[in-house]
Write a protein that holds these residues in place. Structure first.
Motif, PDB file in Angstrom:
ATOM      1  N   ILE A 226     -44.172 -10.617  28.240  1.00  0.00           N
ATOM      2  CA  ILE A 226     -43.483 -11.266  27.125  1.00  0.00           C
ATOM      3  C   ILE A 226     -42.383 -12.195  27.636  1.00  0.00           C
ATOM      4  O   ILE A 226     -42.221 -13.328  27.153  1.00  0.00           O
ATOM      5  CB  ILE A 226     -42.891 -10.210  26.164  1.00  0.00           C
ATOM      6  CG1 ILE A 226     -44.025  -9.426  25.490  1.00  0.00           C
ATOM      7  CG2 ILE A 226     -42.002 -10.864  25.118  1.00  0.00           C
ATOM      8  CD1 ILE A 226     -43.556  -8.208  24.725  1.00  0.00           C
ATOM      9  N   MET A 227     -41.613 -11.747  28.617  1.00  0.00           N
ATOM     10  CA  MET A 227     -40.534 -12.583  29.166  1.00  0.00           C
ATOM     11  C   MET A 227     -41.095 -13.770  29.942  1.00  0.00           C
ATOM     12  O   MET A 227     -40.494 -14.849  29.961  1.00  0.00           O
ATOM     13  CB  MET A 227     -39.613 -11.742  30.048  1.00  0.00           C
ATOM     14  CG  MET A 227     -38.913 -10.597  29.316  1.00  0.00           C
ATOM     15  SD  MET A 227     -38.205 -11.041  27.697  1.00  0.00           S
ATOM     16  CE  MET A 227     -37.021 -12.289  28.168  1.00  0.00           C
TER      17      MET A 227
ATOM     18  N   PRO B 105     -39.636 -12.734  35.650  1.00  0.00           N
ATOM     19  CA  PRO B 105     -40.665 -13.364  34.811  1.00  0.00           C
ATOM     20  C   PRO B 105     -40.205 -14.658  34.145  1.00  0.00           C
ATOM     21  O   PRO B 105     -40.975 -15.621  34.053  1.00  0.00           O
ATOM     22  CB  PRO B 105     -40.967 -12.285  33.764  1.00  0.00           C
ATOM     23  CG  PRO B 105     -40.630 -11.005  34.428  1.00  0.00           C
ATOM     24  CD  PRO B 105     -39.433 -11.318  35.270  1.00  0.00           C
ATOM     25  N   VAL B 106     -38.950 -14.700  33.676  1.00  0.00           N
ATOM     26  CA  VAL B 106     -38.452 -15.924  33.034  1.00  0.00           C
ATOM     27  C   VAL B 106     -38.417 -17.072  34.038  1.00  0.00           C
ATOM     28  O   VAL B 106     -38.856 -18.198  33.744  1.00  0.00           O
ATOM     29  CB  VAL B 106     -37.050 -15.696  32.428  1.00  0.00           C
ATOM     30  CG1 VAL B 106     -36.427 -17.029  32.017  1.00  0.00           C
ATOM     31  CG2 VAL B 106     -37.133 -14.776  31.224  1.00  0.00           C
ATOM     32  N   VAL B 107     -37.899 -16.814  35.230  1.00  0.00           N
ATOM     33  CA  VAL B 107     -37.823 -17.861  36.261  1.00  0.00           C
ATOM     34  C   VAL B 107     -39.225 -18.332  36.654  1.00  0.00           C
ATOM     35  O   VAL B 107     -39.468 -19.537  36.805  1.00  0.00           O
ATOM     36  CB  VAL B 107     -37.056 -17.345  37.499  1.00  0.00           C
ATOM     37  CG1 VAL B 107     -37.161 -18.340  38.651  1.00  0.00           C
ATOM     38  CG2 VAL B 107     -35.592 -17.098  37.144  1.00  0.00           C
ATOM     39  N   VAL B 108     -40.149 -17.391  36.808  1.00  0.00           N
ATOM     40  CA  VAL B 108     -41.524 -17.762  37.136  1.00  0.00           C
ATOM     41  C   VAL B 108     -42.120 -18.644  36.033  1.00  0.00           C
ATOM     42  O   VAL B 108     -42.796 -19.640  36.306  1.00  0.00           O
ATOM     43  CB  VAL B 108     -42.397 -16.505  37.343  1.00  0.00           C
ATOM     44  CG1 VAL B 108     -43.876 -16.877  37.423  1.00  0.00           C
ATOM     45  CG2 VAL B 108     -41.980 -15.777  38.615  1.00  0.00           C
ATOM     46  N   GLY B 109     -41.850 -18.283  34.785  1.00  0.00           N
ATOM     47  CA  GLY B 109     -42.343 -19.080  33.670  1.00  0.00           C
ATOM     48  C   GLY B 109     -41.797 -20.496  33.690  1.00  0.00           C
ATOM     49  O   GLY B 109     -42.542 -21.469  33.470  1.00  0.00           O
TER      50      GLY B 109
ATOM     51  N   VAL C  82     -49.901 -13.345  22.120  1.00  0.00           N
ATOM     52  CA  VAL C  82     -49.670 -12.497  23.287  1.00  0.00           C
ATOM     53  C   VAL C  82     -48.419 -11.650  23.098  1.00  0.00           C
ATOM     54  O   VAL C  82     -48.407 -10.442  23.384  1.00  0.00           O
ATOM     55  CB  VAL C  82     -49.545 -13.355  24.566  1.00  0.00           C
ATOM     56  CG1 VAL C  82     -49.136 -12.498  25.757  1.00  0.00           C
ATOM     57  CG2 VAL C  82     -50.862 -14.068  24.858  1.00  0.00           C
ATOM     58  N   SER C  83     -47.366 -12.276  22.576  1.00  0.00           N
ATOM     59  CA  SER C  83     -46.111 -11.556  22.368  1.00  0.00           C
ATOM     60  C   SER C  83     -46.257 -10.469  21.313  1.00  0.00           C
ATOM     61  O   SER C  83     -45.740  -9.360  21.463  1.00  0.00           O
ATOM     62  CB  SER C  83     -45.009 -12.539  21.962  1.00  0.00           C
ATOM     63  OG  SER C  83     -44.712 -13.418  23.017  1.00  0.00           O
ATOM     64  N   VAL C  84     -46.957 -10.793  20.223  1.00  0.00           N
ATOM     65  CA  VAL C  84     -47.162  -9.808  19.158  1.00  0.00           C
ATOM     66  C   VAL C  84     -47.961  -8.616  19.678  1.00  0.00           C
ATOM     67  O   VAL C  84     -47.616  -7.458  19.427  1.00  0.00           O
ATOM     68  CB  VAL C  84     -47.874 -10.457  17.952  1.00  0.00           C
ATOM     69  CG1 VAL C  84     -48.357  -9.382  16.977  1.00  0.00           C
ATOM     70  CG2 VAL C  84     -46.932 -11.412  17.242  1.00  0.00           C
TER      71      VAL C  84
ATOM     72  N   ASP D  89     -43.876 -24.480  17.635  1.00  0.00           N
ATOM     73  CA  ASP D  89     -45.015 -23.976  18.406  1.00  0.00           C
ATOM     74  C   ASP D  89     -44.620 -23.573  19.814  1.00  0.00           C
ATOM     75  O   ASP D  89     -45.320 -22.834  20.481  1.00  0.00           O
ATOM     76  CB  ASP D  89     -46.108 -25.052  18.511  1.00  0.00           C
ATOM     77  CG  ASP D  89     -46.721 -25.349  17.160  1.00  0.00           C
ATOM     78  OD1 ASP D  89     -46.599 -24.497  16.267  1.00  0.00           O
ATOM     79  OD2 ASP D  89     -47.290 -26.439  16.997  1.00  0.00           O
ATOM     80  N   ASP D  90     -43.483 -24.094  20.316  1.00  0.00           N
ATOM     81  CA  ASP D  90     -43.044 -23.773  21.664  1.00  0.00           C
ATOM     82  C   ASP D  90     -42.281 -22.461  21.744  1.00  0.00           C
ATOM     83  O   ASP D  90     -41.813 -22.089  22.800  1.00  0.00           O
ATOM     84  CB  ASP D  90     -42.143 -24.904  22.216  1.00  0.00           C
ATOM     85  CG  ASP D  90     -42.954 -26.090  22.689  1.00  0.00           C
ATOM     86  OD1 ASP D  90     -44.195 -26.026  22.575  1.00  0.00           O
ATOM     87  OD2 ASP D  90     -42.367 -27.079  23.138  1.00  0.00           O
ATOM     88  N   GLN D  91     -42.135 -21.777  20.606  1.00  0.00           N
ATOM     89  CA  GLN D  91     -41.344 -20.555  20.631  1.00  0.00           C
ATOM     90  C   GLN D  91     -42.239 -19.328  20.457  1.00  0.00           C
ATOM     91  O   GLN D  91     -42.942 -19.190  19.457  1.00  0.00           O
ATOM     92  CB  GLN D  91     -40.305 -20.590  19.513  1.00  0.00           C
ATOM     93  CG  GLN D  91     -39.355 -21.759  19.618  1.00  0.00           C
ATOM     94  CD  GLN D  91     -38.655 -21.828  20.954  1.00  0.00           C
ATOM     95  OE1 GLN D  91     -38.357 -20.786  21.537  1.00  0.00           O
ATOM     96  NE2 GLN D  91     -38.392 -23.005  21.439  1.00  0.00           N
ATOM     97  N   PRO D  92     -42.209 -18.389  21.410  1.00  0.00           N
ATOM     98  CA  PRO D  92     -42.993 -17.172  21.259  1.00  0.00           C
ATOM     99  C   PRO D  92     -42.313 -16.234  20.263  1.00  0.00           C
ATOM    100  O   PRO D  92     -41.124 -16.326  20.028  1.00  0.00           O
ATOM    101  CB  PRO D  92     -42.975 -16.563  22.658  1.00  0.00           C
ATOM    102  CG  PRO D  92     -41.681 -17.025  23.215  1.00  0.00           C
ATOM    103  CD  PRO D  92     -41.440 -18.407  22.641  1.00  0.00           C
ATOM    104  N   VAL D  93     -43.072 -15.335  19.696  1.00  0.00           N
ATOM    105  CA  VAL D  93     -42.524 -14.322  18.826  1.00  0.00           C
ATOM    106  C   VAL D  93     -42.484 -13.025  19.602  1.00  0.00           C
ATOM    107  O   VAL D  93     -43.495 -12.542  20.065  1.00  0.00           O
ATOM    108  CB  VAL D  93     -43.378 -14.151  17.555  1.00  0.00           C
ATOM    109  CG1 VAL D  93     -42.807 -13.038  16.689  1.00  0.00           C
ATOM    110  CG2 VAL D  93     -43.437 -15.449  16.780  1.00  0.00           C
TER     111      VAL D  93
END
Length: 329
Positions: free
Chosen positions: A51-52, A177-181, A202-204, A323-327
């Motif tokens: 998720i991150m 994970p955030v840095v990798v993303g 994916v987040s849900v 659309d660029d924001q995950p839930v």
């Protein structure tokens, strides 16, 4: 737009719309048949890392421009995040005389960074979405240091807290994970752009699996003290919204920024709190986070719906594409 992207966007919107009900249903199922979902427990931190990673994939340099444009709003929001919610957490836990295992769970929720679902809620509430994204990112990057220290300070006298172990877990679950993303978006922009529409789904799925595992692991506790913990969670969330809004108003922020700060402060990364609770404390300690994960998405949706019908008097910075924001939670 490719057909695959179009399908992904439609599925992502549906996933985001029905997320609160999906999580609520998952929690109910896990209470009824907990044994079926106990094997998911060891995978909670991995699911949170995915998720991150999704959060990191959504970030761009433009998301941080608001820091230079609105430094006061940004500073007030981040400070409020790590002052209001942790203090409200320990205050409520003591007021309701929660046992140590649940007390630390409530404090973990209060000391967690903002949840990325808040960005979607701020957008729907006609708030300053750019400010919301910057606040979420900043509180997430500060979490490896501030979350362990706050938990140690507020809950350390009630049961043992290993702040160093919490720090290491947050580094692996959140920061890496955030840095990798972020790096993947810089190095492979076309590939990342193609998968962005699928991130809400994916987040849900990820947070639903986390809730299934957490609720299954503390099903017996839910049946005995679930209503009490739910009351604490509802009050905690409400205090975050209310005091976040008042803090923003007190320093003279415009209406759109007030809405962003209120929602950012009230909505927490409860999935992270649940993962940390299970890893470093007890399954029961994850119960407040599991309930918070369900409730703050319901309350956030209701608050966003209310504000969406009342446009702010002053519009904040331009919002990035939803659309660029995950839930996530």
């Amino acid at each position: 737009m490719s057909s695959s992207t179009s399908v992904g966007e439609r599925i992502g919107r549906v996933a985001g719309t029905w997320f609160p009900l999906v999580v609520l249903a998952a929690a109910a199922i896990a209470i009824v048949v907990p044994q079926a979902f106990l094997p998911i427990g060891p995978w909670i931190n991995t699911l949170l890392g995915v998720i991150m990673l999704g959060m990191g994939l959504t970030l761009q340099p433009v998301d941080f421009a608001v820091i230079a444009k609105k430094p006061k709003a940004f500073a007030v929001g981040v400070v409020a995040q790590y002052v209001i919610m942790p203090l409200a957490a320990i205050g409520l836990a003591l007021a309701f005389q929660l046992p140590p295992e649940l007390l630390v769970g409530v404090v973990l929720v209060g000391s967690a960074p903002g949840g990325t679902a808040s960005n979607v809620m701020v957008y729907l509430a006609k708030g300053d979405t750019a400010l919301s994204v910057a606040m979420t990112t900043a509180s997430t990057l500060l979490a490896p240091v501030l979350t362990p220290l706050l938990v140690l300070w507020l809950a350390g006298s009630y049961l043992p807290v290993d702040a160093w172990a919490l720090f290491q877990s947050i580094i692996f679950i959140v920061l890496i994970p955030v840095v990798v993303g972020v790096l993947l978006r810089m190095l492979l922009p076309k590939v990342v752009r193609a998968i962005l529409p699928w991130l809400p789904l994916v987040s849900v799925l990820g947070i639903t699996l986390v809730v299934l595992a957490v609720v299954a692991g503390s099903a017996s506790t839910i049946l005995s003290v679930g209503l009490l913990v739910a009351l604490v969670v509802i009050l905690h969330n409400g205090v975050g919204y209310g005091l976040g809004f008042l803090a923003a108003k007190a320093v003279g922020l415009d209406e759109s920024a007030r809405r962003a700060v209120a929602i950012e402060v009230g909505m927490q990364n409860s999935g992270l709190a649940a993962g940390l609770a299970r890893t470093h404390f007890t399954p029961e300690s994850a119960l407040p986070a599991a309930i918070f994960s369900v409730w703050h998405n319901v309350s956030g949706s209701l608050l966003a719906s209310y504000w969406s019908r009342r446009p702010p008097k002053a519009v904040g910075t331009a919002e990035p594409a939803l659309d660029d924001q995950p839930v996530a939670s």
